[in-house]
Enzyme design. Sequence first.
Site, short mmCIF file in Angstrom:
data_model
loop_
_atom_site.label_atom_id
_atom_site.label_comp_id
_atom_site.label_asym_id
_atom_site.label_seq_id
_atom_site.Cartn_x
_atom_site.Cartn_y
_atom_site.Cartn_z
N LYS A 146 0.83 -1.12 -0.13
CA LYS A 146 -0.04 -0.13 0.00
C LYS A 146 0.96 1.18 -0.02
O LYS A 146 1.93 1.44 1.01
CB LYS A 146 -0.70 0.05 1.25
CG LYS A 146 -2.13 -0.74 0.98
CD LYS A 146 -3.11 -0.49 2.27
CE LYS A 146 -4.10 0.54 2.03
NZ LYS A 146 -5.09 0.47 3.20
N VAL A 147 0.70 2.19 -1.05
CA VAL A 147 1.54 3.45 -1.28
C VAL A 147 0.52 4.44 -1.24
O VAL A 147 -0.58 4.62 -1.87
CB VAL A 147 2.30 3.17 -2.44
CG1 VAL A 147 3.24 4.44 -2.59
CG2 VAL A 147 3.11 2.08 -2.40
#
Length: 217
Positions: A83-84
């Site tokens: 997750k960015v």
Amino acid sequence: MQFFIDSADVGEIKKALALGLCDGVTTNPSLVAKTGRRFADVLKEIVALVPGPISAEVTATDAEGMLKEARELAKFGPQIVIKVPLLVEGLRAVKALSQEGVKTNVTLCFSAVQALLAAKAGATYISPFVGRLDDISQDGMQLIGDILQIYRNYRFDTKVLVASVRHPVHVLQAAKLGADVATIPFSVVDQLAKHPLTDAGLKKFLADWEKVPKEAK
């Protein structure tokens, strides 16, 4: 539509798996903090339980820091999705990770053009936060419709993962629009199965069954 469980609570995840309603899991720093446990311990346990995609979030805000964290997180298992956050530095990291074959989930998306950038960078998933938009009097589900239209127009492979789901209506609307995934708190999963007419009907059936003559023992 796939259901991901938005939780770092292993007990909740086990309950969802038992119901056949856990195609994957999404976590974030806030959810992990609620457990009071070390992130590595939580993630290791979830990986052992869930065969589907498991989103683990980086906390760095620069591309190099994100990449360093992402490569360590990817070692936990093949189902890990990084997750960015949807920042310019995040897009740089997503581009690099996609070239390395690492799956990504671009989070904190609040506009369709942000989602367009994430898809062009090679994101595996985009996570628009519908509940938080509703909180500021914007239509979160309209955003989902806009993103789906753009992705279909240009045949992007990025999957739309509806996040910040607050109630069953969000799930219904996401399914009607054709979203790929909804990531749902376990409390909302529980609400999806409930209806007052179901409860009333069951109560009546059981009451009537008591009136039926039973065979003598």
